[in-house]
Design an enzyme around this catalytic site. Structure first.
Site, PDB file in Angstrom:
ATOM      1  N   THR A 132       0.825  -1.213   0.000  1.00 34.65           N
ATOM      2  CA  THR A 132       0.000   0.000   0.000  1.00 34.65           C
ATOM      3  C   THR A 132       0.860   1.266   0.000  1.00 34.65           C
ATOM      4  O   THR A 132       2.010   1.247   0.460  1.00 34.65           O
ATOM      5  CB  THR A 132      -0.892   0.003   1.265  1.00 34.65           C
ATOM      6  OG1 THR A 132      -1.512   1.266   1.409  1.00 34.65           O
ATOM      7  CG2 THR A 132      -0.081  -0.249   2.531  1.00 34.65           C
ATOM      8  N   ASP A 133       0.261   2.362  -0.461  1.00 32.01           N
ATOM      9  CA  ASP A 133       0.950   3.660  -0.389  1.00 32.01           C
ATOM     10  C   ASP A 133       1.006   4.186   1.046  1.00 32.01           C
ATOM     11  O   ASP A 133       1.759   5.113   1.348  1.00 32.01           O
ATOM     12  CB  ASP A 133       0.278   4.694  -1.305  1.00 32.01           C
ATOM     13  CG  ASP A 133      -1.184   4.974  -0.975  1.00 32.01           C
ATOM     14  OD1 ASP A 133      -1.739   4.336  -0.055  1.00 32.01           O
ATOM     15  OD2 ASP A 133      -1.790   5.837  -1.652  1.00 32.01           O
ATOM     16  N   GLU A 134       0.209   3.573   1.945  1.00 32.40           N
ATOM     17  CA  GLU A 134       0.143   4.098   3.317  1.00 32.40           C
ATOM     18  C   GLU A 134       1.455   3.914   4.071  1.00 32.40           C
ATOM     19  O   GLU A 134       1.683   4.557   5.090  1.00 32.40           O
ATOM     20  CB  GLU A 134      -1.031   3.465   4.078  1.00 32.40           C
ATOM     21  CG  GLU A 134      -2.334   3.709   3.348  1.00 32.40           C
ATOM     22  CD  GLU A 134      -3.598   3.373   4.131  1.00 32.40           C
ATOM     23  OE1 GLU A 134      -3.556   3.367   5.365  1.00 32.40           O
ATOM     24  OE2 GLU A 134      -4.619   3.142   3.480  1.00 32.40           O
ATOM     25  N   TYR A 158      -2.064  -0.566  10.901  1.00 30.02           N
ATOM     26  CA  TYR A 158      -2.164  -1.224   9.587  1.00 30.02           C
ATOM     27  C   TYR A 158      -0.935  -0.930   8.732  1.00 30.02           C
ATOM     28  O   TYR A 158      -0.250  -1.842   8.251  1.00 30.02           O
ATOM     29  CB  TYR A 158      -3.443  -0.771   8.858  1.00 30.02           C
ATOM     30  CG  TYR A 158      -3.425  -1.072   7.369  1.00 30.02           C
ATOM     31  CD1 TYR A 158      -3.430  -2.394   6.914  1.00 30.02           C
ATOM     32  CD2 TYR A 158      -3.380  -0.042   6.418  1.00 30.02           C
ATOM     33  CE1 TYR A 158      -3.395  -2.681   5.547  1.00 30.02           C
ATOM     34  CE2 TYR A 158      -3.344  -0.325   5.064  1.00 30.02           C
ATOM     35  CZ  TYR A 158      -3.351  -1.647   4.632  1.00 30.02           C
ATOM     36  OH  TYR A 158      -3.303  -1.925   3.287  1.00 30.02           O
ATOM     37  N   LYS A 162       2.130  -3.363   7.302  1.00 37.58           N
ATOM     38  CA  LYS A 162       2.407  -3.520   5.863  1.00 37.58           C
ATOM     39  C   LYS A 162       3.858  -3.119   5.581  1.00 37.58           C
ATOM     40  O   LYS A 162       4.552  -3.761   4.786  1.00 37.58           O
ATOM     41  CB  LYS A 162       1.441  -2.686   5.014  1.00 37.58           C
ATOM     42  CG  LYS A 162       0.006  -3.164   4.997  1.00 37.58           C
ATOM     43  CD  LYS A 162      -0.175  -4.564   4.408  1.00 37.58           C
ATOM     44  CE  LYS A 162       0.023  -4.608   2.909  1.00 37.58           C
ATOM     45  NZ  LYS A 162      -0.337  -5.954   2.358  1.00 37.58           N
ATOM     46  N   ASN A 187      -5.612   3.886  -2.799  1.00 33.93           N
ATOM     47  CA  ASN A 187      -6.931   3.347  -2.425  1.00 33.93           C
ATOM     48  C   ASN A 187      -7.663   2.774  -3.627  1.00 33.93           C
ATOM     49  O   ASN A 187      -7.896   3.475  -4.610  1.00 33.93           O
ATOM     50  CB  ASN A 187      -7.795   4.460  -1.834  1.00 33.93           C
ATOM     51  CG  ASN A 187      -7.367   4.849  -0.441  1.00 33.93           C
ATOM     52  OD1 ASN A 187      -6.232   5.275  -0.239  1.00 33.93           O
ATOM     53  ND2 ASN A 187      -8.252   4.694   0.520  1.00 33.93           N
TER      54      ASN A 187
HETATM   55  P1  NAD Z   1      -9.560  -7.506   1.988  1.00 31.51           P
HETATM   56  O1  NAD Z   1      -9.544  -7.224   3.445  1.00 31.51           O
HETATM   57  O2  NAD Z   1     -10.784  -7.229   1.197  1.00 31.51           O
HETATM   58  O3  NAD Z   1      -9.224  -9.064   1.760  1.00 31.51           O
HETATM   59  C1  NAD Z   1      -8.204  -9.726   2.437  1.00 31.51           C
HETATM   60  C2  NAD Z   1      -8.337 -11.221   2.179  1.00 31.51           C
HETATM   61  O4  NAD Z   1      -7.259 -11.882   2.865  1.00 31.51           O
HETATM   62  C3  NAD Z   1      -9.636 -11.826   2.700  1.00 31.51           C
HETATM   63  O5  NAD Z   1     -10.199 -12.704   1.755  1.00 31.51           O
HETATM   64  C4  NAD Z   1      -9.194 -12.584   3.950  1.00 31.51           C
HETATM   65  O6  NAD Z   1     -10.003 -13.720   4.233  1.00 31.51           O
HETATM   66  C5  NAD Z   1      -7.781 -12.987   3.574  1.00 31.51           C
HETATM   67  N1  NAD Z   1      -6.928 -13.214   4.752  1.00 31.51           N
HETATM   68  C6  NAD Z   1      -6.789 -12.414   5.845  1.00 31.51           C
HETATM   69  N2  NAD Z   1      -5.947 -12.959   6.731  1.00 31.51           N
HETATM   70  C7  NAD Z   1      -5.511 -14.128   6.174  1.00 31.51           C
HETATM   71  C8  NAD Z   1      -4.619 -15.142   6.590  1.00 31.51           C
HETATM   72  N3  NAD Z   1      -3.993 -15.060   7.782  1.00 31.51           N
HETATM   73  N4  NAD Z   1      -4.388 -16.197   5.782  1.00 31.51           N
HETATM   74  C9  NAD Z   1      -5.029 -16.295   4.574  1.00 31.51           C
HETATM   75  N5  NAD Z   1      -5.910 -15.370   4.139  1.00 31.51           N
HETATM   76  C10 NAD Z   1      -6.147 -14.302   4.925  1.00 31.51           C
HETATM   77  O7  NAD Z   1      -8.304  -6.748   1.400  1.00 31.51           O
HETATM   78  P2  NAD Z   1      -8.119  -6.066  -0.038  1.00 31.51           P
HETATM   79  O8  NAD Z   1      -8.706  -4.721  -0.007  1.00 31.51           O
HETATM   80  O9  NAD Z   1      -8.530  -7.030  -1.079  1.00 31.51           O
HETATM   81  O10 NAD Z   1      -6.536  -5.887  -0.056  1.00 31.51           O
HETATM   82  C11 NAD Z   1      -5.674  -6.857  -0.660  1.00 31.51           C
HETATM   83  C12 NAD Z   1      -4.246  -6.411  -0.479  1.00 31.51           C
HETATM   84  O11 NAD Z   1      -4.064  -5.140  -1.078  1.00 31.51           O
HETATM   85  C13 NAD Z   1      -3.824  -6.264   0.980  1.00 31.51           C
HETATM   86  O12 NAD Z   1      -2.519  -6.744   1.121  1.00 31.51           O
HETATM   87  C14 NAD Z   1      -3.881  -4.771   1.226  1.00 31.51           C
HETATM   88  O13 NAD Z   1      -2.961  -4.369   2.226  1.00 31.51           O
HETATM   89  C15 NAD Z   1      -3.505  -4.238  -0.146  1.00 31.51           C
HETATM   90  N6  NAD Z   1      -4.055  -2.894  -0.433  1.00 31.51           N
HETATM   91  C16 NAD Z   1      -5.395  -2.675  -0.443  1.00 31.51           C
HETATM   92  C17 NAD Z   1      -5.886  -1.406  -0.765  1.00 31.51           C
HETATM   93  C18 NAD Z   1      -7.361  -1.105  -0.825  1.00 31.51           C
HETATM   94  O14 NAD Z   1      -7.728   0.028  -1.120  1.00 31.51           O
HETATM   95  N7  NAD Z   1      -8.246  -2.059  -0.616  1.00 31.51           N
HETATM   96  C19 NAD Z   1      -4.988  -0.368  -1.039  1.00 31.51           C
HETATM   97  C20 NAD Z   1      -3.617  -0.632  -1.003  1.00 31.51           C
HETATM   98  C21 NAD Z   1      -3.168  -1.905  -0.721  1.00 31.51           C
HETATM   99  P1  TYD Z   2     -10.871   3.872   4.001  1.00 29.49           P
HETATM  100  O1  TYD Z   2     -11.771   3.416   2.897  1.00 29.49           O
HETATM  101  O2  TYD Z   2     -11.030   3.251   5.343  1.00 29.49           O
HETATM  102  O3  TYD Z   2      -9.377   3.718   3.465  1.00 29.49           O
HETATM  103  P2  TYD Z   2      -7.972   4.265   4.098  1.00 29.49           P
HETATM  104  O4  TYD Z   2      -8.179   4.669   5.506  1.00 29.49           O
HETATM  105  O5  TYD Z   2      -7.120   3.043   3.989  1.00 29.49           O
HETATM  106  O6  TYD Z   2      -7.534   5.384   3.214  1.00 29.49           O
HETATM  107  O7  TYD Z   2     -11.053   5.434   4.175  1.00 29.49           O
HETATM  108  C1  TYD Z   2     -10.836   6.331   3.096  1.00 29.49           C
HETATM  109  C2  TYD Z   2     -10.976   7.741   3.638  1.00 29.49           C
HETATM  110  O8  TYD Z   2     -12.342   7.942   4.029  1.00 29.49           O
HETATM  111  C3  TYD Z   2     -10.150   7.986   4.885  1.00 29.49           C
HETATM  112  O9  TYD Z   2      -9.647   9.327   4.830  1.00 29.49           O
HETATM  113  C4  TYD Z   2     -11.133   7.843   6.028  1.00 29.49           C
HETATM  114  C5  TYD Z   2     -12.446   8.298   5.409  1.00 29.49           C
HETATM  115  N1  TYD Z   2     -13.664   7.656   5.952  1.00 29.49           N
HETATM  116  C6  TYD Z   2     -14.739   8.450   6.388  1.00 29.49           C
HETATM  117  O10 TYD Z   2     -14.698   9.687   6.331  1.00 29.49           O
HETATM  118  N2  TYD Z   2     -15.849   7.820   6.866  1.00 29.49           N
HETATM  119  C7  TYD Z   2     -15.950   6.467   6.961  1.00 29.49           C
HETATM  120  O11 TYD Z   2     -16.991   5.956   7.474  1.00 29.49           O
HETATM  121  C8  TYD Z   2     -14.849   5.668   6.501  1.00 29.49           C
HETATM  122  C9  TYD Z   2     -14.895   4.173   6.558  1.00 29.49           C
HETATM  123  C10 TYD Z   2     -13.725   6.312   5.988  1.00 29.49           C
END
Ligand code: NAD
Ligand code: TYD
Length: 353
Positions: A132-134, A158, A162, A187
């Site tokens: 992630t960019d975070e 989190y 990561k 995101n």
């Molecule tokens: P998500 O939370 O929707 O899904 C995570 C999946 O991992 C789930 O299916 C869960 O069951 C599985 N999981 C969790 N713990 C596990 C374990 N111990 N063993 C096996 N499986 C396990 O997450 P996502 O949004 O699909 O994110 C996927 C990846 O991308 C993550 O590594 C996250 O850090 C990264 N990422 C996500 C975003 C975003 O905006 N969603 C942004 C940047 C990076």
């Molecule tokens: P989120 O989707 O949780 O992603 P991240 O925290 O990893 O960026 O949140 C995106 C942005 O939206 C973040 O600045 C927090 C804000 N947010 C709200 O304002 N209200 C909400 O109920 C949630 C879940 C997030």
């Protein structure tokens, strides 16, 4: 075949579905099925022999060893993680366990498996780590976007876990020569995202007549990437990325949260008008997230320069598709909003009023 971890989650499942649309190479999908994993997302693959699902925890070394031995993947794509910042504030232990310990165990299993492969397969093997960019921390409104050389400065449990996993992946390349690739994306949004994250939460609450809870002043900035574009970037990096390198993936869509919520309300006002007023009337300002990062923004030029990748969606086209998808798939959203989800909403929003 390829091995995907976390392929029942939001991005992993989109990746598996996209992969099998474009290729007949089978996928071994390894997922623990936490609250965030949902096999319903993959139901179109129920009778598809190219998709093999194994319920396993990446922290279970024996299970991972056995799966590698049995299926002999040519690559591991590591999506599995605990992924929600707010949950990491309420309960960081699971984040350390899956994101740090789990990645470590997966790396160890991969290293042992890889070291015993015949030379040509060893050369071709890849471990692609999705991050992630975070990990780069928070930007002010005038700072340049995150590049691959921006120093790590994670601020939430989190992002700290990561960052830890990214460092381990880097070290396994540097020390053992494991052929790794890392992507750091912004995101994501799109179909099948769990409704704890901003965009699907706002759509679900809007349609259910509930408040739209904007944290703080709503001026925090995120850089939105359509999940299909993220999947295409990962395919490019897997195919042609340089070993040991990291690639930032972003959609060039910096938006303030309030702007995102307004756009969502406007799209819903058109697609599913309320009997009176606008969905914007449901917006409520709530207590801010502790340590809330102000701005994330990705400089994705390296990926464009070196691998020719560019996002296909603009924020307008991606968001319109996403809203339509949630309108057409309300049964999916209702199904994932289980007892656990309702308990989470209570935990996260009760003290924000
Ligand atoms: P998500 O939370 O929707 O899904 C995570 C999946 O991992 C789930 O299916 C869960 O069951 C599985 N999981 C969790 N713990 C596990 C374990 N111990 N063993 C096996 N499986 C396990 O997450 P996502 O949004 O699909 O994110 C996927 C990846 O991308 C993550 O590594 C996250 O850090 C990264 N990422 C996500 C975003 C975003 O905006 N969603 C942004 C940047 C990076
Ligand atoms: P989120 O989707 O949780 O992603 P991240 O925290 O990893 O960026 O949140 C995106 C942005 O939206 C973040 O600045 C927090 C804000 N947010 C709200 O304002 N209200 C909400 O109920 C949630 C879940 C997030």
């Amino acid at each position: 075949m390829i091995l995907v971890t976390g392929g029942a989650g939001f991005i992993g499942a989109n990746f598996v579905l996209d992969w099998l649309k474009g290729s007949d190479e089978p996928v071994l999908n390894v997922d623990k099925l936490t609250y965030a994993g949902n096999l319903g997302t993959l139901k179109s693959l129920k009778d598809d022999t190219r998709h093999v699902f194994a319920r396993a925890d990446i922290c279970d070394r024996e299970a991972i060893d056995a799966l590698l031995e049995q299926h002999k993947p040519r690559a591991i794509l590591h999506f599995a993680a605990e992924s929600h910042v707010d949950r990491s504030i309420h309960g960081p232990a699971e984040f350390v366990q899956t994101n740090v310990v789990g990645t470590f165990i997966l790396l160890e299993a991969a290293r042992m498996y890889w070291s015993k492969l015949p030379e040509d397969e060893k050369q071709a093997f890849r471990f692609l780590h999705v991050s992630t960019d975070e990990v780069y921390g928070s930007l002010s409104s005038t700072d340049p976007q995150f590049s691959e050389t921006t120093p790590y400065a994670p601020n939430s449990p989190y992002s700290a876990t990561k960052a830890g996993s990214d460092h381990l992946v880097r070290a396994y390349h540097h020390t053992y020569g494991l052929p790794v690739l890392t992507t750091n994306c912004s995101n994501n949004y799109g179909p099948y995202q769990f409704p704890e994250k901003l965009i699907p939460l706002m759509i679900a609450n809007a349609l259910n007549g509930k408040p739209l809870p904007v944290y703080g002043d709503g001026q925090n900035v995120r850089d939105w990437l359509y999940v299909g574009d993220h999947c295409s970037a990962i395919r490019e990096v897997l195919a042609r990325g340089a070993l040991g390198e990291t690639y930032n993936v972003g959609g060039w869509n910096e938006k303030k949260n309030l702007e995102v919520v307004h756009t969502l309300c406007d799209l819903l006002d058109k697609a599913k008008p309320k009997s009176s007023g606008s969905y914007r009337d449901q917006i409520t300002y709530v207590k801010d997230r502790p340590g809330h990062d102000r701005r994330y923004a990705i400089d994705a030029r390296k990926l464009e320069r070196e691998l020719g990748w560019k996002p296909a969606e603009t924020f307008d086209t991606g968001l319109a598709k996403t809203v339509q998808w949630y309108l057409d798939n309300q049964a999916w959203a209702d199904e994932v909003a289980s007892g656990d989800y309702r308990r989470w909403v209570e935990t996260n929003y009760a003290q924000r009023a």
